[in-house]
Design an enzyme around this catalytic site. Sequence first.
Site, PDB file in Angstrom:
ATOM      1  N   LYS A  82     -27.419  -2.296  -5.624  1.00 51.80           N
ATOM      2  CA  LYS A  82     -28.600  -1.554  -5.139  1.00 51.80           C
ATOM      3  C   LYS A  82     -29.310  -2.362  -4.039  1.00 51.80           C
ATOM      4  CE  LYS A  82     -28.815   0.659  -9.600  1.00 51.80           C
ATOM      5  NZ  LYS A  82     -29.593   1.460 -10.534  1.00 51.80           N
ATOM      6  N   HIS A 129     -25.057   8.967  -5.960  1.00 51.26           N
ATOM      7  CA  HIS A 129     -25.780   8.242  -7.023  1.00 51.26           C
ATOM      8  C   HIS A 129     -27.089   8.981  -7.313  1.00 51.26           C
ATOM      9  CE1 HIS A 129     -28.014   5.104  -9.107  1.00 51.26           C
ATOM     10  NE2 HIS A 129     -26.847   4.546  -9.353  1.00 51.26           N
ATOM     11  N   GLY A 149     -30.792   2.045 -15.805  1.00 47.86           N
ATOM     12  CA  GLY A 149     -31.871   1.066 -15.680  1.00 47.86           C
ATOM     13  C   GLY A 149     -32.921   1.164 -16.763  1.00 47.86           C
ATOM     14  N   SER A 189     -26.888   1.336 -18.081  1.00 47.40           N
ATOM     15  CA  SER A 189     -27.245   0.193 -18.937  1.00 47.40           C
ATOM     16  C   SER A 189     -26.037  -0.419 -19.642  1.00 47.40           C
ATOM     17  CB  SER A 189     -28.334   0.600 -19.932  1.00 47.40           C
ATOM     18  OG  SER A 189     -29.498   1.029 -19.244  1.00 47.40           O
ATOM     19  N   GLY A 230     -27.879  -3.139 -13.151  1.00 51.92           N
ATOM     20  CA  GLY A 230     -28.601  -4.383 -13.442  1.00 51.92           C
ATOM     21  C   GLY A 230     -27.714  -5.539 -13.875  1.00 51.92           C
TER      22      GLY A 230
HETATM   23  C1  PEP Z   1     -26.414   2.444 -11.752  1.00 60.69           C
HETATM   24  O1  PEP Z   1     -27.462   2.515 -11.129  1.00 60.69           O
HETATM   25  O2  PEP Z   1     -25.354   2.848 -11.241  1.00 60.69           O
HETATM   26  C2  PEP Z   1     -26.479   1.873 -13.081  1.00 60.69           C
HETATM   27  C3  PEP Z   1     -25.541   2.199 -13.926  1.00 60.69           C
HETATM   28  O3  PEP Z   1     -27.541   1.053 -13.362  1.00 60.69           O
HETATM   29  P1  PEP Z   1     -27.800   0.241 -14.730  1.00 60.69           P
HETATM   30  O4  PEP Z   1     -26.497  -0.382 -15.132  1.00 60.69           O
HETATM   31  O5  PEP Z   1     -28.830  -0.777 -14.364  1.00 60.69           O
HETATM   32  O6  PEP Z   1     -28.278   1.231 -15.733  1.00 60.69           O
END
Ligand code: PEP
Length: 246
Positions: free
Chosen positions: A11, A94, A170, A209, A231
């Site tokens: 990101k 996304h 997230g 996540s 993340g």
């Molecule tokens: C993403 O934004 O593609 C994502 C899966 O983020 P996170 O792993 O932080 O939930």
Amino acid sequence: MRRSLVVGNWKMNGSEAFVEKLLADLIGGLSEQQAEIAVCPGYVHIAQATSLCAGTPVVVGGQDCSHVQSGAYTGEVAAAMLCDLGCQWVILGHSERRQYHGELSALIGAKLAAAVEAGLRPILCVGETREQRENGDAETIVASQLRGALLEQANLSGLVVAYEPVWAIGTGLTASPEQAQEMHAFIRSCLEEIPGVDAGATRLLYGGSVKGANAAELFFQPDIDGALVGGAALDATEFLAIINAA
Ligand code: PEP
């Protein structure tokens, strides 16, 4: 047999120093992993990342690209420009692009066509919001996102689909392995109806996540072929744990 794929979506994070350390720790920590690995830095760090990843199992992708090949589109980055920098992949559709930039399926489909035309492998993200899931609309939404971007494409080679429930991105909330598997199986059944797609051979990633601690149980599911990681991809130890689980 579908080879596992783990993709890190960095990101809008990082600096040159951060990218250098993260990639040194990641590459230095790789063992005999079987999974294919990609990282998607911000545009300005792509050249640095491709140079640091050269000769390693890690390849680089973009987080988005333009729907056109060139021209008066201030601020846009063409798929061919990503190729120039050594990218092999591009994330498209996304939920943050859909949410903050108003991207709809027609535009995402045009981006996908431009990406494939330039030689990039597209990772198409789909997923429902919490409200849509609670209303029982999750499958309808995901099916419409798939059809909207994939129908009438001339070439879908290299396509990967990432199921990312918006409520899990997230937030620390993860779809249960059963919830994720159910949707992945549904996505595969939708892909069977898209001309030009080999549904059985298409890799389906879960995103939302994913961490070292929950990756293995997700990857154990028959239709989950890897992960799109936000993340946890910014932490080499966590990302390596996910890669090792794949
Ligand atoms: C993403 O934004 O593609 C994502 C899966 O983020 P996170 O792993 O932080 O939930």
